[in-house]
Motif scaffolding. Sequence first.
Motif, PDB file in Angstrom:
ATOM      1  N   VAL A  65     -11.396  -7.317  28.109  1.00 43.61           N
ATOM      2  CA  VAL A  65     -11.543  -7.094  26.585  1.00 43.61           C
ATOM      3  C   VAL A  65     -10.165  -7.238  26.393  1.00 43.61           C
ATOM      4  CG1 VAL A  65     -11.222  -4.520  25.555  1.00 43.61           C
ATOM      5  CG2 VAL A  65     -12.321  -4.206  27.394  1.00 43.61           C
ATOM      6  N   ALA A  66      -8.848  -7.174  27.630  1.00 41.10           N
ATOM      7  CA  ALA A  66      -7.844  -8.026  26.270  1.00 41.10           C
ATOM      8  C   ALA A  66      -8.243  -9.320  26.481  1.00 41.10           C
ATOM      9  CB  ALA A  66      -7.311  -7.678  27.602  1.00 41.10           C
ATOM     10  N   LEU A  67      -8.808  -9.588  27.021  1.00 38.19           N
ATOM     11  CA  LEU A  67      -9.304 -11.730  26.218  1.00 38.19           C
ATOM     12  C   LEU A  67      -9.918 -11.689  25.023  1.00 38.19           C
ATOM     13  CD1 LEU A  67      -9.953 -13.264  29.384  1.00 38.19           C
ATOM     14  CD2 LEU A  67      -7.545 -13.357  28.329  1.00 38.19           C
ATOM     15  N   VAL A 109       4.157  -3.228  25.393  1.00 38.46           N
ATOM     16  CA  VAL A 109       4.106  -4.611  25.476  1.00 38.46           C
ATOM     17  C   VAL A 109       2.726  -4.909  24.279  1.00 38.46           C
ATOM     18  CG1 VAL A 109       3.761  -6.697  26.729  1.00 38.46           C
ATOM     19  CG2 VAL A 109       4.994  -4.847  27.517  1.00 38.46           C
ATOM     20  N   ALA A 110       1.615  -4.382  23.821  1.00 39.36           N
ATOM     21  CA  ALA A 110       0.332  -4.615  23.364  1.00 39.36           C
ATOM     22  C   ALA A 110       1.031  -4.804  22.161  1.00 39.36           C
ATOM     23  CB  ALA A 110      -0.681  -3.792  23.216  1.00 39.36           C
ATOM     24  N   ILE A 111       2.476  -3.647  21.414  1.00 40.79           N
ATOM     25  CA  ILE A 111       2.838  -3.479  19.869  1.00 40.79           C
ATOM     26  C   ILE A 111       3.810  -4.688  19.781  1.00 40.79           C
ATOM     27  CG2 ILE A 111       4.261  -1.883  18.760  1.00 40.79           C
ATOM     28  CD1 ILE A 111       3.463   0.234  20.297  1.00 40.79           C
ATOM     29  N   TRP A 112       4.174  -5.178  20.695  1.00 42.28           N
ATOM     30  CA  TRP A 112       5.240  -6.480  20.740  1.00 42.28           C
ATOM     31  C   TRP A 112       4.090  -7.580  21.232  1.00 42.28           C
ATOM     32  CZ3 TRP A 112       7.102  -9.456  24.798  1.00 42.28           C
ATOM     33  CH2 TRP A 112       7.366 -10.836  24.552  1.00 42.28           C
ATOM     34  N   THR A 113       2.806  -7.725  21.257  1.00 42.19           N
ATOM     35  CA  THR A 113       2.425  -9.195  21.072  1.00 42.19           C
ATOM     36  C   THR A 113       1.363  -8.909  19.867  1.00 42.19           C
ATOM     37  OG1 THR A 113       2.086  -8.572  23.705  1.00 42.19           O
ATOM     38  CG2 THR A 113       0.393  -9.987  22.583  1.00 42.19           C
ATOM     39  N   PHE A 114       1.085  -8.016  19.528  1.00 44.21           N
ATOM     40  CA  PHE A 114       0.119  -8.050  17.992  1.00 44.21           C
ATOM     41  C   PHE A 114       1.247  -7.551  16.632  1.00 44.21           C
ATOM     42  CE2 PHE A 114      -2.693  -7.448  21.577  1.00 44.21           C
ATOM     43  CZ  PHE A 114      -3.731  -9.112  21.568  1.00 44.21           C
ATOM     44  N   PRO A 115       1.601  -8.471  15.946  1.00 48.55           N
ATOM     45  CA  PRO A 115       3.025  -7.924  15.432  1.00 48.55           C
ATOM     46  C   PRO A 115       1.974  -7.630  14.439  1.00 48.55           C
ATOM     47  CG  PRO A 115       2.567  -9.983  15.715  1.00 48.55           C
ATOM     48  CD  PRO A 115       2.234  -9.833  16.507  1.00 48.55           C
ATOM     49  N   GLY A 123      -6.943  -6.035  10.189  1.00 49.63           N
ATOM     50  CA  GLY A 123      -7.682  -6.757  10.786  1.00 49.63           C
ATOM     51  C   GLY A 123      -6.025  -7.284  12.690  1.00 49.63           C
ATOM     52  N   SER A 124      -5.338  -6.476  12.575  1.00 47.97           N
ATOM     53  CA  SER A 124      -4.601  -6.738  13.790  1.00 47.97           C
ATOM     54  C   SER A 124      -5.650  -5.709  14.966  1.00 47.97           C
ATOM     55  CB  SER A 124      -3.211  -5.365  13.266  1.00 47.97           C
ATOM     56  OG  SER A 124      -2.945  -5.827  14.695  1.00 47.97           O
ATOM     57  N   ALA A 125      -4.971  -6.950  16.139  1.00 48.68           N
ATOM     58  CA  ALA A 125      -5.528  -5.837  17.276  1.00 48.68           C
ATOM     59  C   ALA A 125      -4.499  -4.945  17.848  1.00 48.68           C
ATOM     60  CB  ALA A 125      -6.110  -7.456  18.231  1.00 48.68           C
ATOM     61  N   ARG A 126      -3.444  -5.072  17.389  1.00 48.65           N
ATOM     62  CA  ARG A 126      -2.215  -3.973  18.040  1.00 48.65           C
ATOM     63  C   ARG A 126      -2.987  -2.790  17.995  1.00 48.65           C
ATOM     64  NH1 ARG A 126       2.538  -2.411  14.999  1.00 48.65           N
ATOM     65  NH2 ARG A 126       3.487  -4.391  15.721  1.00 48.65           N
ATOM     66  N   TYR A 127      -3.955  -2.006  18.043  1.00 44.02           N
ATOM     67  CA  TYR A 127      -4.540  -0.478  18.150  1.00 44.02           C
ATOM     68  C   TYR A 127      -5.032  -0.732  19.055  1.00 44.02           C
ATOM     69  CZ  TYR A 127      -1.916  -0.910  13.571  1.00 44.02           C
ATOM     70  OH  TYR A 127      -0.634  -0.967  12.579  1.00 44.02           O
ATOM     71  N   TYR A 128      -6.072  -0.941  19.140  1.00 46.63           N
ATOM     72  CA  TYR A 128      -7.041  -1.324  20.191  1.00 46.63           C
ATOM     73  C   TYR A 128      -6.427  -1.631  21.903  1.00 46.63           C
ATOM     74  CZ  TYR A 128     -10.089  -0.853  16.490  1.00 46.63           C
ATOM     75  OH  TYR A 128     -11.127  -0.646  14.875  1.00 46.63           O
ATOM     76  N   ALA A 129      -5.437  -2.782  21.381  1.00 48.02           N
ATOM     77  CA  ALA A 129      -4.929  -3.086  23.056  1.00 48.02           C
ATOM     78  C   ALA A 129      -4.161  -1.902  23.448  1.00 48.02           C
ATOM     79  CB  ALA A 129      -3.912  -4.207  22.607  1.00 48.02           C
ATOM     80  N   MET A 130      -3.130  -1.196  22.545  1.00 49.02           N
ATOM     81  CA  MET A 130      -2.335  -0.371  22.708  1.00 49.02           C
ATOM     82  C   MET A 130      -3.152   0.699  23.758  1.00 49.02           C
ATOM     83  SD  MET A 130      -0.470   0.804  19.972  1.00 49.02           S
ATOM     84  CE  MET A 130       0.101   2.545  20.619  1.00 49.02           C
ATOM     85  N   MET A 146      -6.447   4.046   6.701  1.00 50.87           N
ATOM     86  CA  MET A 146      -6.797   3.694   8.302  1.00 50.87           C
ATOM     87  C   MET A 146      -6.329   4.091   9.916  1.00 50.87           C
ATOM     88  SD  MET A 146      -8.580   0.954   8.213  1.00 50.87           S
ATOM     89  CE  MET A 146      -7.921   0.117   9.747  1.00 50.87           C
ATOM     90  N   ALA A 147      -5.509   5.197   9.537  1.00 50.36           N
ATOM     91  CA  ALA A 147      -5.426   5.723  10.874  1.00 50.36           C
ATOM     92  C   ALA A 147      -6.000   6.722  11.065  1.00 50.36           C
ATOM     93  CB  ALA A 147      -3.932   6.662  10.135  1.00 50.36           C
ATOM     94  N   VAL A 148      -6.968   7.493   9.446  1.00 49.85           N
ATOM     95  CA  VAL A 148      -7.571   8.655   9.764  1.00 49.85           C
ATOM     96  C   VAL A 148      -9.017   7.876  10.684  1.00 49.85           C
ATOM     97  CG1 VAL A 148      -9.689  10.513   8.874  1.00 49.85           C
ATOM     98  CG2 VAL A 148      -7.361  10.161   8.371  1.00 49.85           C
ATOM     99  N   GLY A 149     -10.001   7.149  10.223  1.00 49.13           N
ATOM    100  CA  GLY A 149     -10.594   6.348  10.656  1.00 49.13           C
ATOM    101  C   GLY A 149     -10.723   5.474  12.383  1.00 49.13           C
ATOM    102  N   LEU A 150      -8.946   5.194  12.974  1.00 51.15           N
ATOM    103  CA  LEU A 150      -8.905   4.833  13.640  1.00 51.15           C
ATOM    104  C   LEU A 150      -8.634   5.474  14.678  1.00 51.15           C
ATOM    105  CD1 LEU A 150      -8.273   2.379  15.287  1.00 51.15           C
ATOM    106  CD2 LEU A 150      -5.555   3.055  15.055  1.00 51.15           C
TER     107      LEU A 150
END
Length: 431
Positions: free
Chosen positions: A39-41, A104-110, A119-126, A175-179
């Motif tokens: 999933v991370a990859l 670290v996911a927050i830092w990895t995906f700015p 289009g960011s993967a930050r939230y799913y990475a969290m 986006m916040a509500v949908g996520l």
Amino acid sequence: MRTRPRTFLEVWSRRTAPERFDTYTRWTLYLLSASEPLVALALVGIDPTFTVDGMRVWLLLVLLHTVVCIVTLRAGLTHFLGGAPVRPALLGALGVLSIAVSVVAIWTFPVDGPDDVAGSARYYAMLVGIAFGVLALVPSLTFRRLVVLALGLAAVTGCSVWIGTGPITPTTVGMAVGLALSAAIMLVAMFGSYRASVWMLGVVWEQERNRVLHARLAVAEERLRFSRDLHDVFGRTLSVVAVKSELAAELAARGRPGAEEQMLEVRRIAQDALREVRAVVAGYRSADLAAEMAGARSVLRSAGVETVVHGEETVIGERAQEALAWAVREGVTNVVRHSSAGTCTITLHRTDRHGVVEIVNDGVPPGAVRRSGSGLAGLGERLAAAGGELQTWSEEGRFGLVARVPDDGGPAPGATSAPRTLPATERAPRS
């Protein structure tokens, strides 16, 4: 002497149904937890805006987190089934790594602004770190707590949309509500499926313990019944023998007549007791065909073997019934003790003035070497004494036993016996 299994199929075929279900459930959960690096990859491939240094650190943390999750899950399953509790140090390591993966996911995906949120993967990475960490704790948590955790994590994920995005806009709110909603549905489904699997595993082993307990209680009850019968036969008799022996000894000591008559009475009572004991033992050692057929279904059902019986209505003479009853008893004992059968078919019929019992099961392990045990040898001698014969065969994982004895006391002229392929009188469910 049984050969040691060498292949996976041999090992698998020799396991009981609860052991197979346990192995399947455990490895299913382990493999699902082991999918965290995949999933991370996938998230790295979806969002190419990651920082290289952050991505390397994050993937390393994900690998460590996966190992700790699997170890914690295994310890939790062991504790859920009655084993030792999970070590606090392991729980602490899981919590630290879960939080580290999410941070670290927050830092990895700015995310530079509201336009980058979609289009960011930050939230799913969290979610990767926290969700897989909670999954490892599923055996230790109730379903209600898992639902509360899922809703809380979904709310935190939704609120994380505003980290680094600047002022709140209609885009970020949507986006916040949908996520949050999508995360809530996904987490509740994941946690619920894990919890259901763990619960089913506990139910299966509880049923297996109940089955073993019922079998032991049945044996204990039979022993108590046998001891009670012996007590009823011997208790009064031995008391009378003791009293009369004392009386005879007293008469002999005083030189008075009557001691000889008392000892003769003791001998008569002992002979009567011997006949009574033989009658009790004969009642246990004799076999009744109808009782053995009913007992066979009960024993096989308790062992989790699906049982089909054909031809119970077949008329068998009294002389042939006892020999065939012994064949049923020994054949079913072999199925329970020496095979891993899933199904067993018992067929009773008559051919050419012979009564025949056939017992076929599908529990021969792959590569097993056929051996004739003492039980089958004794059964063959018993059938031979009655003028019958015993035949066995084995092919393609199936083992068959055919007992045939002469039967002159069958149906009267003009009567018809039941055919071999009568409908099954009972099909025992697998436990």
